[in-house]
Design an enzyme around this catalytic site. Structure first.
Site, PDB file in Angstrom:
ATOM      1  N   ASP A   1      -0.312  -6.047   2.355  1.00 24.01           N
ATOM      2  CA  ASP A   1      -0.032  -5.020   3.357  1.00 24.01           C
ATOM      3  C   ASP A   1      -0.612  -5.489   4.685  1.00 24.01           C
ATOM      4  O   ASP A   1      -1.513  -6.326   4.708  1.00 24.01           O
ATOM      5  CB  ASP A   1      -0.611  -3.655   2.960  1.00 24.01           C
ATOM      6  CG  ASP A   1       0.214  -2.524   3.556  1.00 24.01           C
ATOM      7  OD1 ASP A   1       1.175  -2.077   2.911  1.00 24.01           O
ATOM      8  OD2 ASP A   1      -0.086  -2.113   4.697  1.00 24.01           O
TER       9      ASP A   1
ATOM     10  N   ASP B   1       9.650  -3.141   0.169  1.00 24.54           N
ATOM     11  CA  ASP B   1       9.779  -1.689   0.331  1.00 24.54           C
ATOM     12  C   ASP B   1       9.291  -1.404   1.750  1.00 24.54           C
ATOM     13  O   ASP B   1       8.115  -1.139   1.986  1.00 24.54           O
ATOM     14  CB  ASP B   1       8.935  -0.969  -0.717  1.00 24.54           C
ATOM     15  CG  ASP B   1       9.103   0.534  -0.646  1.00 24.54           C
ATOM     16  OD1 ASP B   1      10.255   0.996  -0.612  1.00 24.54           O
ATOM     17  OD2 ASP B   1       8.087   1.245  -0.586  1.00 24.54           O
TER      18      ASP B   1
ATOM     19  N   CYS C   1      13.059   4.616   2.120  1.00 21.80           N
ATOM     20  CA  CYS C   1      13.219   6.030   1.754  1.00 21.80           C
ATOM     21  C   CYS C   1      13.852   6.771   2.928  1.00 21.80           C
ATOM     22  O   CYS C   1      13.400   7.845   3.308  1.00 21.80           O
ATOM     23  CB  CYS C   1      11.898   6.649   1.330  1.00 21.80           C
ATOM     24  SG  CYS C   1      10.595   6.533   2.554  1.00 21.80           S
TER      25      CYS C   1
ATOM     26  N   ASP D   1       0.578  -9.445   8.137  1.00 21.11           N
ATOM     27  CA  ASP D   1       1.898  -8.970   8.537  1.00 21.11           C
ATOM     28  C   ASP D   1       2.871  -9.903   7.816  1.00 21.11           C
ATOM     29  O   ASP D   1       2.826 -11.129   8.024  1.00 21.11           O
ATOM     30  CB  ASP D   1       2.059  -9.087  10.056  1.00 21.11           C
ATOM     31  CG  ASP D   1       3.403  -8.548  10.524  1.00 21.11           C
ATOM     32  OD1 ASP D   1       4.382  -8.634   9.751  1.00 21.11           O
ATOM     33  OD2 ASP D   1       3.481  -8.058  11.653  1.00 21.11           O
TER      34      ASP D   1
ATOM     35  N   ALA E   1       0.837  -1.217   0.000  1.00 23.31           N
ATOM     36  CA  ALA E   1       0.000   0.000   0.000  1.00 23.31           C
ATOM     37  C   ALA E   1       0.868   1.262   0.000  1.00 23.31           C
ATOM     38  O   ALA E   1       1.917   1.270   0.653  1.00 23.31           O
ATOM     39  CB  ALA E   1      -0.908  -0.010   1.230  1.00 23.31           C
ATOM     40  N   PRO E   2       0.470   2.303  -0.741  1.00 26.20           N
ATOM     41  CA  PRO E   2      -0.773   2.465  -1.501  1.00 26.20           C
ATOM     42  C   PRO E   2      -0.736   1.932  -2.934  1.00 26.20           C
ATOM     43  O   PRO E   2      -1.675   2.147  -3.688  1.00 26.20           O
ATOM     44  CB  PRO E   2      -0.950   3.982  -1.506  1.00 26.20           C
ATOM     45  CG  PRO E   2       0.452   4.500  -1.549  1.00 26.20           C
ATOM     46  CD  PRO E   2       1.267   3.548  -0.706  1.00 26.20           C
ATOM     47  N   GLY E   3       0.332   1.263  -3.314  1.00 23.86           N
ATOM     48  CA  GLY E   3       0.324   0.570  -4.602  1.00 23.86           C
ATOM     49  C   GLY E   3       1.152   1.214  -5.703  1.00 23.86           C
ATOM     50  O   GLY E   3       1.028   0.829  -6.870  1.00 23.86           O
ATOM     51  N   SER E   4       2.018   2.157  -5.349  1.00 21.89           N
ATOM     52  CA  SER E   4       2.835   2.823  -6.378  1.00 21.89           C
ATOM     53  C   SER E   4       3.681   1.822  -7.151  1.00 21.89           C
ATOM     54  O   SER E   4       3.678   1.797  -8.384  1.00 21.89           O
ATOM     55  CB  SER E   4       3.775   3.849  -5.736  1.00 21.89           C
ATOM     56  OG  SER E   4       3.074   4.679  -4.867  1.00 21.89           O
ATOM     57  N   LYS E   5       4.400   0.995  -6.392  1.00 19.87           N
ATOM     58  CA  LYS E   5       5.317   0.063  -7.052  1.00 19.87           C
ATOM     59  C   LYS E   5       4.562  -1.131  -7.628  1.00 19.87           C
ATOM     60  O   LYS E   5       4.940  -1.657  -8.669  1.00 19.87           O
ATOM     61  CB  LYS E   5       6.398  -0.380  -6.060  1.00 19.87           C
ATOM     62  CG  LYS E   5       7.264   0.781  -5.625  1.00 19.87           C
ATOM     63  CD  LYS E   5       8.031   0.521  -4.363  1.00 19.87           C
ATOM     64  CE  LYS E   5       8.617   1.810  -3.813  1.00 19.87           C
ATOM     65  NZ  LYS E   5       7.639   2.640  -3.070  1.00 19.87           N
TER      66      LYS E   5
END
Lengths: 151, 308
Positions: free
Chosen positions: B141, B183, B236, B168, B119-123
């Site tokens: 997620d 990520d 990040c 999890d 989540a939120p699903g960018s990759k």
């Protein structure tokens, strides 16, 4: 829990897409159709067998009550394949449509048959509506409604 | 008052990483600069050139990146209210967030990928597009509240090859895949140019807390992977505690090796060899650090691990 869509229902659905929107049967050849709760039909590349029940799979493309109702996501995805029962709209109607409002009777409405129609702006399908010869009723889900500033 | 807090946070970050960055003045300057909005074109919803042509009718500030053909920046800060966003033709995404998918050598239509923290699903949506909506993706997620955004983005972008799960990942049942994307949740220091939501007074124990979670997730992915499978780990944040230290612990505990990462025209720094009192395996240099001043982006970290 998703179950494979029965053959008769699948054929009926594909026939509806061909007749109603001019979508070629061929596009369904690469996918499987499954039925979930609330008569929702899902387009799935391949249903995975996991050790637990997933939250969702694929894309919901129809709700099958008395008649099939296409989803906005389905019409947007196959935008380039849709050739029938399309209503082209301008900027003012686009803003209204995206807000979730119904549209005023349109000059192009004589080309469309009563029932579910695709709304198109600038050569791209933006969503679904229902035409009853009087009103173009907005079918955009509440979660997708928004204010469009750039178009 | 807010401005004062912001300066303090940026100064703290500049000081903390002065020793490991190649140019501390440039680094310090760049993290004080605002970041342009960036987006990715979703070619599943139309021809890239036509979508760009449509966008340029009202936005002449769009610039392509020189390292990813679908990645662009704009001076507009509200592309989320554009018709292209509404119809799923674009996805607003940080440039650094586009990098993990590009670091995987052979994403194609035959692969099965597990996005462990999706989540939120960018990759997830980027990978689905790279796979031409074929192959198989499991987007997982652990927070139900975040699945709504994930599901919404998958629907808006027209993704059909993805199954969404809620677990999890540290207790995810054994599931075969070719690629595991981790990520991981992190302190998000690298997003300092964009967000004012990052925790202002991060303490040393916060890095440890994230590190423990990251190790747990990456460890589970390494347990599940079979020989030859790839595991991509990204965060990040600049913090070595959440980056090199985590990957180093995996090198010690699992039969894995690190692979080089090359994204054409993208400048990246090497993983660092030591931090505070800890010395890392020499292989760690194969990890990649994206510093904000190198490509005018956020900060990011990527490691490409292969199960042996």
């Amino acid at each position: 829990m998703l179950v494979l869509l029965k053959k008769e229902k699948k054929e009926m659905l594909i026939e509806y897409c061909v007749e109603r929107f001019g979508i070629s049967k061929v596009i369904f050849e690469n996918y499987q159709l499954y039925e979930g709760s609330k008569n929702k039909i899902y387009l799935i590349k391949e249903l995975l067998e996991l050790r637990f029940i997933p939250e969702s799979s694929g894309l919901c493309i129809f709700r099958f009550d008395k008649t099939p109702k296409p989803t906005t996501n389905f019409l947007q995805l196959f935008s380039a394949d849709i050739s029938k029962n399309v209503l082209d709209i301008g900027e003012k109607d686009l803003i209204n449509y995206c807000k979730g409002n119904d549209l005023q009777v349109h000059s192009g409405s004589n080309k469309i048959e009563p029932g579910f129609i695709a709304i198109r702006y600038n050569n791209s399908i933006v969503g679904c509506a229902h035409w009853n010869k009087i009103t173009v009723r907005n079918q955009l889900p509440k979660s997708r409604r928004c204010k469009i500033n750039y178009y | 008052m807010n401005k004062q807090k912001q300066i303090t946070l940026q100064t703290r970050i500049a000081e903390r990483y002065a020793r490991i960055v190649d140019n501390k003045d440039e680094f310090s300057r760049s993290i004080n600069q605002p970041l342009k909005q960036s987006f990715r074109i979703n070619s599943l919803k139309g021809d890239t050139e036509k979508i760009l042509e449509s966008l340029r009718k009202y936005d002449n500030s769009i610039s392509p990146t020189n390292w990813y053909e679908n990645g662009f920046t704009t001076n507009l800060d509200n592309l989320g209210s554009s018709i292209e966003h509404f119809s799923g033709q674009i996805y607003i995404q940080e440039l650094t967030s586009m990098m993990p998918a590009l670091s995987i050598a052979d994403v194609n239509e035959s692969k099965r990928i597990i996005d462990c923290c999706a989540a939120p699903g960018s990759k997830t949506t980027q990978l689905a597009e790279m796979m031409k909506n074929k192959g198989e993706i499991i987007a997982n997620d652990n927070k139900h509240s975040r699945l709504k955004a994930l599901r919404g983005n998958l629907d808006r972008l027209g993704i059909v090859n993805t199954t969404v799960t809620l677990r999890d990942f540290r207790s995810f049942p054994n599931t075969e895949a070719d690629i595991y994307l981790v990520d991981a949740p992190c302190s998000s220091e690298g997003t300092i140019r964009k967000k004012n939501t990052i925790k202002r007074n991060l303490k040393e124990k916060d890095y440890e807390r994230f590190s423990k979670i990251q190790k747990g997730i990456l460890n589970r992915a390494c347990e599940m992977a079979e020989r030859g499978d790839q595991i991509v780990y990204s965060t990040c944040t600049f913090a070595p505690e959440e980056n090199e230290h985590v990957v180093n612990s995996i090198l010690e505990e699992h039969s894995v090796k690190l692979n080089n990462i090359n994204i054409k025209n993208l400048k990246m720094g090497k993983g660092i060899k030591n931090w505070k009192d800890e010395k890392f395996d020499s292989e760690i240099e194969k990890c990649r650090r994206v510093w904000p001043h190198h490509n005018d982006t956020d900060g990011f970290f990527i490691a490409r691990i292969e199960k042996c």
